[in-house]
Design an enzyme around this catalytic site. Structure first.
Site, PDB file in Angstrom:
ATOM      1  N   GLY A 269       0.832  -1.202   0.000  1.00 46.10           N
ATOM      2  CA  GLY A 269       0.000   0.000   0.000  1.00 46.10           C
ATOM      3  C   GLY A 269       0.867   1.253   0.000  1.00 46.10           C
TER       4      GLY A 269
ATOM      5  N   GLU B 260      22.169  -2.846 -21.407  1.00 46.37           N
ATOM      6  CA  GLU B 260      22.603  -4.152 -21.924  1.00 46.37           C
ATOM      7  C   GLU B 260      21.642  -4.675 -22.987  1.00 46.37           C
ATOM      8  OE1 GLU B 260      25.227  -5.761 -21.474  1.00 46.37           O
ATOM      9  OE2 GLU B 260      26.151  -4.976 -19.650  1.00 46.37           O
TER      10      GLU B 260
HETATM   11  P1  TGC Z   1      25.148  -7.353 -36.327  1.00 48.81           P
HETATM   12  O1  TGC Z   1      25.524  -7.120 -37.763  1.00 48.81           O
HETATM   13  O2  TGC Z   1      23.966  -8.180 -36.008  1.00 48.81           O
HETATM   14  O3  TGC Z   1      26.387  -7.967 -35.541  1.00 48.81           O
HETATM   15  C1  TGC Z   1      27.706  -7.490 -35.714  1.00 48.81           C
HETATM   16  C2  TGC Z   1      28.626  -8.677 -35.493  1.00 48.81           C
HETATM   17  O4  TGC Z   1      28.467  -9.120 -34.139  1.00 48.81           O
HETATM   18  C3  TGC Z   1      28.011 -10.473 -34.107  1.00 48.81           C
HETATM   19  N1  TGC Z   1      27.067 -10.562 -32.981  1.00 48.81           N
HETATM   20  C4  TGC Z   1      27.388 -11.108 -31.814  1.00 48.81           C
HETATM   21  N2  TGC Z   1      28.497 -11.725 -31.389  1.00 48.81           N
HETATM   22  C5  TGC Z   1      28.519 -12.183 -30.134  1.00 48.81           C
HETATM   23  N3  TGC Z   1      27.469 -12.041 -29.302  1.00 48.81           N
HETATM   24  C6  TGC Z   1      26.345 -11.414 -29.674  1.00 48.81           C
HETATM   25  N4  TGC Z   1      25.328 -11.276 -28.820  1.00 48.81           N
HETATM   26  C7  TGC Z   1      26.262 -10.931 -30.987  1.00 48.81           C
HETATM   27  N5  TGC Z   1      25.314 -10.258 -31.694  1.00 48.81           N
HETATM   28  C8  TGC Z   1      25.821 -10.057 -32.918  1.00 48.81           C
HETATM   29  C9  TGC Z   1      27.378 -10.711 -35.444  1.00 48.81           C
HETATM   30  O5  TGC Z   1      27.390 -12.074 -35.781  1.00 48.81           O
HETATM   31  C10 TGC Z   1      28.269  -9.880 -36.344  1.00 48.81           C
HETATM   32  O6  TGC Z   1      29.458 -10.612 -36.564  1.00 48.81           O
HETATM   33  P2  TGC Z   1      30.231 -10.473 -37.969  1.00 48.81           P
HETATM   34  O7  TGC Z   1      31.369 -11.432 -37.828  1.00 48.81           O
HETATM   35  O8  TGC Z   1      29.234 -10.884 -39.005  1.00 48.81           O
HETATM   36  O9  TGC Z   1      30.644  -9.047 -38.076  1.00 48.81           O
HETATM   37  O10 TGC Z   1      25.091  -5.951 -35.618  1.00 48.81           O
HETATM   38  P3  TGC Z   1      23.997  -4.833 -35.662  1.00 48.81           P
HETATM   39  O11 TGC Z   1      24.716  -3.550 -35.834  1.00 48.81           O
HETATM   40  O12 TGC Z   1      22.909  -5.181 -36.645  1.00 48.81           O
HETATM   41  O13 TGC Z   1      23.427  -4.869 -34.152  1.00 48.81           O
HETATM   42  C11 TGC Z   1      22.738  -5.895 -33.625  1.00 48.81           C
HETATM   43  C12 TGC Z   1      22.169  -5.461 -32.249  1.00 48.81           C
HETATM   44  C13 TGC Z   1      21.095  -4.419 -32.398  1.00 48.81           C
HETATM   45  C14 TGC Z   1      21.563  -6.711 -31.647  1.00 48.81           C
HETATM   46  C15 TGC Z   1      23.312  -4.931 -31.349  1.00 48.81           C
HETATM   47  O14 TGC Z   1      23.795  -3.722 -31.819  1.00 48.81           O
HETATM   48  C16 TGC Z   1      22.882  -4.755 -29.911  1.00 48.81           C
HETATM   49  O15 TGC Z   1      22.957  -5.687 -29.119  1.00 48.81           O
HETATM   50  N6  TGC Z   1      22.453  -3.501 -29.501  1.00 48.81           N
HETATM   51  C17 TGC Z   1      22.189  -3.210 -28.116  1.00 48.81           C
HETATM   52  C18 TGC Z   1      23.324  -2.365 -27.562  1.00 48.81           C
HETATM   53  C19 TGC Z   1      23.621  -2.685 -26.141  1.00 48.81           C
HETATM   54  O16 TGC Z   1      23.249  -3.723 -25.589  1.00 48.81           O
HETATM   55  N7  TGC Z   1      24.366  -1.829 -25.481  1.00 48.81           N
HETATM   56  C20 TGC Z   1      24.809  -2.072 -24.155  1.00 48.81           C
HETATM   57  C21 TGC Z   1      25.856  -1.072 -23.749  1.00 48.81           C
HETATM   58  S1  TGC Z   1      26.778  -1.595 -22.334  1.00 48.81           S
HETATM   59  C22 TGC Z   1      25.714  -1.431 -21.059  1.00 48.81           C
HETATM   60  O17 TGC Z   1      24.576  -1.163 -21.173  1.00 48.81           O
HETATM   61  C23 TGC Z   1      26.327  -1.674 -19.742  1.00 48.81           C
HETATM   62  S2  TGC Z   1      25.266  -1.536 -18.411  1.00 48.81           S
HETATM   63  C24 TGC Z   1      26.385  -2.057 -17.274  1.00 48.81           C
HETATM   64  C25 TGC Z   1      25.863  -2.193 -15.935  1.00 48.81           C
HETATM   65  O18 TGC Z   1      25.855  -1.180 -15.203  1.00 48.81           O
HETATM   66  O19 TGC Z   1      25.501  -3.340 -15.556  1.00 48.81           O
HETATM   67  P1  FAD Z   2      17.675   4.287 -27.609  1.00 45.96           P
HETATM   68  O1  FAD Z   2      18.549   3.345 -28.336  1.00 45.96           O
HETATM   69  O2  FAD Z   2      17.544   5.674 -28.108  1.00 45.96           O
HETATM   70  O3  FAD Z   2      16.229   3.637 -27.493  1.00 45.96           O
HETATM   71  C1  FAD Z   2      15.068   4.398 -27.142  1.00 45.96           C
HETATM   72  C2  FAD Z   2      13.843   3.505 -27.357  1.00 45.96           C
HETATM   73  O4  FAD Z   2      13.757   3.134 -28.758  1.00 45.96           O
HETATM   74  C3  FAD Z   2      13.930   2.192 -26.584  1.00 45.96           C
HETATM   75  O5  FAD Z   2      12.634   1.815 -26.139  1.00 45.96           O
HETATM   76  C4  FAD Z   2      14.393   1.202 -27.630  1.00 45.96           C
HETATM   77  O6  FAD Z   2      14.047  -0.159 -27.344  1.00 45.96           O
HETATM   78  C5  FAD Z   2      13.681   1.718 -28.856  1.00 45.96           C
HETATM   79  N1  FAD Z   2      14.337   1.288 -30.093  1.00 45.96           N
HETATM   80  C6  FAD Z   2      15.589   1.595 -30.537  1.00 45.96           C
HETATM   81  N2  FAD Z   2      15.837   0.977 -31.701  1.00 45.96           N
HETATM   82  C7  FAD Z   2      14.726   0.263 -31.996  1.00 45.96           C
HETATM   83  C8  FAD Z   2      14.369  -0.611 -33.057  1.00 45.96           C
HETATM   84  N3  FAD Z   2      15.212  -0.895 -34.068  1.00 45.96           N
HETATM   85  N4  FAD Z   2      13.139  -1.184 -33.036  1.00 45.96           N
HETATM   86  C9  FAD Z   2      12.281  -0.934 -32.013  1.00 45.96           C
HETATM   87  N5  FAD Z   2      12.559  -0.126 -30.982  1.00 45.96           N
HETATM   88  C10 FAD Z   2      13.775   0.445 -30.964  1.00 45.96           C
HETATM   89  N6  FAD Z   2      26.290   1.873 -21.766  1.00 45.96           N
HETATM   90  C11 FAD Z   2      27.610   1.595 -21.824  1.00 45.96           C
HETATM   91  O7  FAD Z   2      28.200   1.527 -22.891  1.00 45.96           O
HETATM   92  N7  FAD Z   2      28.308   1.349 -20.671  1.00 45.96           N
HETATM   93  C12 FAD Z   2      27.725   1.394 -19.449  1.00 45.96           C
HETATM   94  O8  FAD Z   2      28.395   1.156 -18.432  1.00 45.96           O
HETATM   95  C13 FAD Z   2      26.345   1.718 -19.368  1.00 45.96           C
HETATM   96  N8  FAD Z   2      25.748   1.830 -18.154  1.00 45.96           N
HETATM   97  C14 FAD Z   2      24.474   2.323 -18.090  1.00 45.96           C
HETATM   98  C15 FAD Z   2      23.920   2.639 -16.842  1.00 45.96           C
HETATM   99  C16 FAD Z   2      22.653   3.208 -16.766  1.00 45.96           C
HETATM  100  C17 FAD Z   2      22.101   3.609 -15.434  1.00 45.96           C
HETATM  101  C18 FAD Z   2      21.889   3.403 -17.941  1.00 45.96           C
HETATM  102  C19 FAD Z   2      20.510   3.991 -17.876  1.00 45.96           C
HETATM  103  C20 FAD Z   2      22.427   3.059 -19.171  1.00 45.96           C
HETATM  104  C21 FAD Z   2      23.715   2.537 -19.259  1.00 45.96           C
HETATM  105  N9  FAD Z   2      24.310   2.284 -20.498  1.00 45.96           N
HETATM  106  C22 FAD Z   2      25.648   1.956 -20.580  1.00 45.96           C
HETATM  107  C23 FAD Z   2      23.607   2.630 -21.732  1.00 45.96           C
HETATM  108  C24 FAD Z   2      22.531   1.616 -22.160  1.00 45.96           C
HETATM  109  O9  FAD Z   2      23.122   0.471 -22.683  1.00 45.96           O
HETATM  110  C25 FAD Z   2      21.631   2.298 -23.178  1.00 45.96           C
HETATM  111  O10 FAD Z   2      20.827   3.224 -22.458  1.00 45.96           O
HETATM  112  C26 FAD Z   2      20.766   1.315 -23.937  1.00 45.96           C
HETATM  113  O11 FAD Z   2      21.543   0.509 -24.780  1.00 45.96           O
HETATM  114  C27 FAD Z   2      19.676   2.015 -24.761  1.00 45.96           C
HETATM  115  O12 FAD Z   2      20.226   3.059 -25.522  1.00 45.96           O
HETATM  116  P2  FAD Z   2      19.554   4.537 -25.491  1.00 45.96           P
HETATM  117  O13 FAD Z   2      19.394   4.909 -24.063  1.00 45.96           O
HETATM  118  O14 FAD Z   2      20.336   5.399 -26.366  1.00 45.96           O
HETATM  119  O15 FAD Z   2      18.095   4.320 -26.055  1.00 45.96           O
END
Ligand code: TGC
Ligand code: FAD
Length: 380
Positions: free
Chosen positions: A335, A359
């Site tokens: 609540g 992530e």
């Molecule tokens: P795409 O062309 O699909 O892939 C590029 C190359 O990467 C390979 N690949 C992977 N390899 C290993 N593990 C995976 N999960 C993989 N996904 C793809 C793929 O096979 C390819 O290889 P190659 O040899 O053909 O070049 O790439 P794309 O540009 O179309 O992107 C795909 C997408 C959207 C899934 C990717 O960009 C993505 O995962 N976007 C999300 C970004 C993200 O997660 N950012 C996180 C930032 S770090 C963070 O948030 C830390 S929070 C830390 C904390 O406080 O805990």
């Molecule tokens: P955007 O990519 O602009 O997305 C905005 C909205 O659009 C989301 O709902 C998304 O799902 C949607 N969207 C985007 N593309 C598409 C699509 N193709 N189709 C449908 N929907 C879509 N990053 C690091 O590198 N290192 C870190 O240590 C790290 N730590 C973080 C800690 C915190 C507290 C936070 C909040 C973020 C952190 N991040 C870090 C960044 C985090 O990984 C990004 O915020 C995340 O990947 C989303 O990117 P963005 O915020 O630019 O949102």
């Protein structure tokens, strides 16, 4: 411990979980709400995190070399306290030690990893940029060759540990594609500015990094990195930890709501005695149990080398949303008291809004799964 299905853990897994939980209960739980309210990361816990072997726990040779299931249980127990604590360990271990170990030279490993295990060197991971979050392949941060070194320019956004880091693993576009670099944060031209006014992850440091003509030695490149795929490999490691950690956050919310429901009387009896409350408790217990079993199987698959990245996406996506929904439901049981920081639920709930975003957002993981199922990429 929620263990409705008598989940089988090995002696080692039980020991790791028990040790982590006992320490968390004794030393982290008492200060976490205050840190959250003050917007401070509890940095005083770093030496004990290191002493207990919780930094780089699954890393062979340099870290404790524990099975991944044990690393998962560590994440679960840390996030049972607060997502900020698990985030710190995820970044240090999965996003920074892992790439140095996997893509680095022997010299880089020896220079950084022992200090990182001991918590004497803190690191951050810079992939996201202000204009490129979900689509890091469009990053604008660049490195240009310069003599026998490099020059780095650009900006990274939302970087966990950014202002407390001694080392930054930075992903940048080079003339031969995206590569990873180990950048020491005292290099001239490197600056970090803390992000304030956060309503989530308040017990975690989040920063913007700026690079202006940062001159890096040739040895700064992680030579094994070969494109965006190398950064995404690091994300698989951290997403694995999130799939487990979120189970811990959900457990904390459930346990708080269950206890409260037994002692809160309304209409002459504890609210636990109402059918609607029991339905909420049953739904939460079921969802957490499913998440726990999914995380455990994820660990078993990773330890046997059979885990596919898309399976990590399934588990990160499912368990993050599961935990957020559990937190929201648990909140209703308290609540008005549910909105207070005197109970852990609202703090977990707002943290989990970040967890479904970083992530890889919930939506992006839907598309990763969709691509695996259909063979068609729907990102653009
Ligand atoms: P795409 O062309 O699909 O892939 C590029 C190359 O990467 C390979 N690949 C992977 N390899 C290993 N593990 C995976 N999960 C993989 N996904 C793809 C793929 O096979 C390819 O290889 P190659 O040899 O053909 O070049 O790439 P794309 O540009 O179309 O992107 C795909 C997408 C959207 C899934 C990717 O960009 C993505 O995962 N976007 C999300 C970004 C993200 O997660 N950012 C996180 C930032 S770090 C963070 O948030 C830390 S929070 C830390 C904390 O406080 O805990
Ligand atoms: P955007 O990519 O602009 O997305 C905005 C909205 O659009 C989301 O709902 C998304 O799902 C949607 N969207 C985007 N593309 C598409 C699509 N193709 N189709 C449908 N929907 C879509 N990053 C690091 O590198 N290192 C870190 O240590 C790290 N730590 C973080 C800690 C915190 C507290 C936070 C909040 C973020 C952190 N991040 C870090 C960044 C985090 O990984 C990004 O915020 C995340 O990947 C989303 O990117 P963005 O915020 O630019 O949102």
């Amino acid at each position: 411990m929620l263990n409705y299905f008598d989940v089988e853990l090995s002696d080692e897994e039980r020991l790791v979980q028990r040790t982590t939980r006992d320490w968390i209960d004794a030393e982290a739980m008492p200060l976490i709400a205050e840190c959250f309210e003050a917007g401070q990361f509890p940095a005083q816990l770093i030496p004990r995190l290191a002493e207990l072997g919780l930094l780089g726990a699954s890393l062979p040779k340099y870290g404790a070399g524990l099975p991944y299931s044990c690393y998962g249980l560590i994440c679960q127990e840390l996030e049972r306290c607060d997502t900020g604590l698990r985030s710190f360990v995820s970044v240090q271990s999965s996003l920074c030690m892992y790439p140095i170990y996997t893509f680095g030279t022997e010299e880089q490993k020896e220079r950084y990893l022992p200090k990182m295990v001991r918590g004497e060197l803190i690191a951050c991971f810079g992939l996201t940029e202000p204009d490129h979050g979900s689509d890091p392949s469009s990053m604008e941060t660049r490195v240009e060759p310069d003599g026998d070194g490099w020059v780095l320019n650009g900006t990274k956004m939302w970087i966990t540990n950014g202002t407390i880091a001694d080392l930054a693993i930075i992903w940048a576009r080079s003339p031969d594609g995206i590569r990873g670099f180990a950048v020491e944060t005292d290099t001239p031209g490197f600056s970090a500015r803390e992000v304030h006014h956060k309503l989530s992850l308040r017990a975690s440091v989040t920063a913007e990094l700026h690079f202006q003509d940062v001159r890096l030695p040739g040895s700064a490149i992680l030579p094994g990195t070969t494109g965006l795929g190398s950064a995404l490999k690091c994300l698989n490691e951290a997403r694995f930890g999130i799939a487990w950690g979120t189970v811990g956050a959900a457990m904390a919310c459930f346990e708080s709501a269950l206890e409260y429901s037994k002692i809160r009387p309304q209409f002459g009896k504890p609210i636990a005695g109402f059918q609607l409350t029991q339905l909420k408790l049953a739904d939460m217990l079921t969802a957490i149990t499913q998440g726990q079993l999914l995380a455990l199987q994820l660990g078993r698959l990773k330890d046997s080398g059979r885990l596919r990245p898309v399976q990590v996406s399934v588990a990160k996506r499912a368990n993050s949303m599961m935990a957020l929904e559990v937190a929201r439901t648990a909140r209703t049981i308290l609540g008005g008291n549910g909105i207070s920081l005197e109970h852990p639920i609202f703090r977990h709930m707002v943290n989990l809004e970040t967890v479904i975003t970083y992530e890889g957002t919930h939506e992006i993981h839907s598309l990763v799964i969709g691509q695996d199922l259909t063979g068609l990429a729907a990102y653009s």
